[in-house]
Design a protein around this motif. Structure first.
Motif, PDB file in Angstrom:
ATOM      1  N   VAL A 173       0.182  55.342  43.149  1.00 60.85           N
ATOM      2  CA  VAL A 173      -0.696  56.061  42.188  1.00 60.85           C
ATOM      3  C   VAL A 173      -0.118  55.348  40.628  1.00 60.85           C
ATOM      4  O   VAL A 173      -0.344  54.730  40.068  1.00 60.85           O
ATOM      5  CB  VAL A 173      -1.372  56.742  42.415  1.00 60.85           C
ATOM      6  N   LEU A 174       0.956  55.914  40.691  1.00 63.24           N
ATOM      7  CA  LEU A 174       2.396  55.884  39.904  1.00 63.24           C
ATOM      8  C   LEU A 174       2.669  53.959  39.147  1.00 63.24           C
ATOM      9  O   LEU A 174       2.377  54.040  37.798  1.00 63.24           O
ATOM     10  CB  LEU A 174       3.227  56.496  39.784  1.00 63.24           C
ATOM     11  N   ARG A 175       2.607  53.228  40.077  1.00 63.10           N
ATOM     12  CA  ARG A 175       2.931  52.122  39.548  1.00 63.10           C
ATOM     13  C   ARG A 175       1.614  51.108  39.028  1.00 63.10           C
ATOM     14  O   ARG A 175       1.891  50.773  37.900  1.00 63.10           O
ATOM     15  CB  ARG A 175       2.932  51.687  40.989  1.00 63.10           C
ATOM     16  N   GLU A 176       0.393  51.804  39.669  1.00 60.07           N
ATOM     17  CA  GLU A 176      -0.476  51.419  38.323  1.00 60.07           C
ATOM     18  C   GLU A 176      -0.880  51.609  37.990  1.00 60.07           C
ATOM     19  O   GLU A 176      -1.297  51.179  36.347  1.00 60.07           O
ATOM     20  CB  GLU A 176      -1.650  51.581  39.862  1.00 60.07           C
ATOM     21  N   ILE A 177      -0.551  52.878  37.292  1.00 59.91           N
ATOM     22  CA  ILE A 177      -0.248  53.380  36.593  1.00 59.91           C
ATOM     23  C   ILE A 177       0.216  52.508  35.110  1.00 59.91           C
ATOM     24  O   ILE A 177      -0.025  52.252  34.483  1.00 59.91           O
ATOM     25  CB  ILE A 177      -0.176  55.067  35.846  1.00 59.91           C
ATOM     26  N   GLY A 178       1.225  52.699  35.188  1.00 62.60           N
ATOM     27  CA  GLY A 178       2.563  52.004  34.877  1.00 62.60           C
ATOM     28  C   GLY A 178       2.932  50.664  34.774  1.00 62.60           C
ATOM     29  O   GLY A 178       2.291  50.343  33.211  1.00 62.60           O
ATOM     30  N   LEU A 179       1.695  50.218  35.331  1.00 62.57           N
ATOM     31  CA  LEU A 179       1.735  48.145  34.844  1.00 62.57           C
ATOM     32  C   LEU A 179       0.381  47.962  34.375  1.00 62.57           C
ATOM     33  O   LEU A 179       0.909  47.130  33.861  1.00 62.57           O
ATOM     34  CB  LEU A 179       1.612  47.736  36.650  1.00 62.57           C
ATOM     35  N   ALA A 180      -0.453  48.997  34.304  1.00 61.41           N
ATOM     36  CA  ALA A 180      -1.928  49.257  33.595  1.00 61.41           C
ATOM     37  C   ALA A 180      -1.160  49.331  31.793  1.00 61.41           C
ATOM     38  O   ALA A 180      -1.699  49.044  30.602  1.00 61.41           O
ATOM     39  CB  ALA A 180      -2.416  50.152  33.719  1.00 61.41           C
ATOM     40  N   GLY A 181       0.250  49.394  31.340  1.00 62.77           N
ATOM     41  CA  GLY A 181       0.723  49.860  30.432  1.00 62.77           C
ATOM     42  C   GLY A 181       0.021  50.712  29.337  1.00 62.77           C
ATOM     43  O   GLY A 181      -0.456  51.511  30.210  1.00 62.77           O
ATOM     44  N   THR A 182       0.245  50.356  28.458  1.00 61.66           N
ATOM     45  CA  THR A 182       0.017  52.170  27.034  1.00 61.66           C
ATOM     46  C   THR A 182      -1.208  51.439  26.236  1.00 61.66           C
ATOM     47  O   THR A 182      -1.695  50.426  26.395  1.00 61.66           O
ATOM     48  CB  THR A 182       1.531  51.704  26.246  1.00 61.66           C
TER      49      THR A 182
END
Length: 218
Positions: A188-197
Motif C-alpha cells: 500500500v505504501l509503495r503504491e502511494i509513493g510510486l504515484a508521486g505528488t
C-alpha cells in the motif's frame, strides 16, 4: 526537521515537519525495558487531545496498530521497549480518535522515500496540545518499514510521524525517534509513493489523497 544532507542530497519543504541529514544505515529492534517515566508538556494551543498518562507496566506490553486508510491498511508493530514515551503518546492519540479523518499530507520521491501523516491540520504544523522529548536516537536509521516521529523543532514531538516506504538514497542523521516498524501493508505504501505528488514535484502532497479513517490498536 530542519536540515541539509551532508553527503548527497537535502530534501526540504516549507512548513514541513521533516528535513533530512546524513547517517549510515543499519537495522534496529529491541527488547529493552521502558524507562520509569515520561514527560508530556502542554502547549496551550493546537487541537488539544488531552495529555497522556505514562504507565511503565502498560507501556511494556506488545502493541500493534493498523492504520485503516482509504488506500488500504498498514499495520505497525510498536517498539515499546525502545520508545515507550512515543508509543504511549501514539496509542493515546489513536485511542482518542485524534488521527481519524486526517490526511497524510506529504510524500517524498527523491533521496528519501517517506509518507508523512498525523497532522490533523494538513499543513505540517499540527499541535495535539502537548509535546515530548526525543528518544531511541542512539544508532537510529530509517530503512524501508521504519515509522518515526516528524517534528518542526528539536525535541518537540507531537502527533506527526513518517513511514519509510523504501530505503533512502542519502544518509540521514539520527534525529527522528523510530517507534514502530511496518509488518503489513508495504505494498500500500509503495503504491502511494510510486504515484508521486499532486504537483509532480519530488516533495509534496500525494497525487491521490491518503485519508486515515481510523487506527485500530491491539
Amino acid at each position: 526537521m530542519a536540515a541539509a544532507a551532508t553527503t548527497a542530497l537535502a530534501v526540504t519543504a516549507a512548513g514541513s515537519a521533516l528535513t533530512w541529514m546524513s547517517v549510515s544505515l543499519t537495522t534496529w529492534d529491541s527488547d529493552s525495558k521502558p524507562q520509569a517515566s515520561c514527560s508530556y508538556t502542554p502547549t496551550g494551543r493546537g487541537n488539544p487531545a488531552g495529555i497522556p498518562v505514562f504507565d511503565a507496566e502498560k507501556a511494556a506490553r506488545p502493541l500493534t496498530a493498523t492504520l485503516v486508510t482509504d488506500r488500504g491498511e498498514v499495520t505497525l508493530k510498536a517498539l515499546t521497549g525502545d520508545a515507550p514515551c512515543t508509543t504511549t503518546s501514539f496509542s493515546f492519540l489513536a485511542g482518542e480518535g485524534y488521527f481519524d479523518g486526517s490526511e497524510c499530507h506529504r510524500v517524498t520521491t527523491r533521496g528519501i522515500y517517506v509518507l508523512e501523516c498525523g497532522d490533523v491540520k494538513g499543513d505540517g504544523k499540527a499541535d495535539p496540545g502537548y509535546f515530548f522529548p526525543d528518544e531511541n536516537l542512539d544508532g537510529a536509521d530509517y530503512p524501508a518499514g521504519t515509522v518515526a516521529m516528524a517534528k518542526a523543532e528539536p525535541g518537540r514531538n507531537g502527533s506527526q510521524f513518517f513511514i519509510s516506504y523504501a530505503d533512502p538514497d542519502v544518509g540521514m542523521a539520527p534525529q527522528w525517534t523510530p517507534f514502530a516498524k511496518v509488518v503489513g501493508g508495504m505494498d500500500v505504501l509503495r503504491e502511494i509513493g510510486l504515484a508521486g505528488t499532486a504537483d509532480g514535484s519530488t516533495d509534496g502532497r500525494p497525487r491521490k489523497p491518503v485519508i486515515i479513517k481510523s487506527v485500530v490498536l491491539r
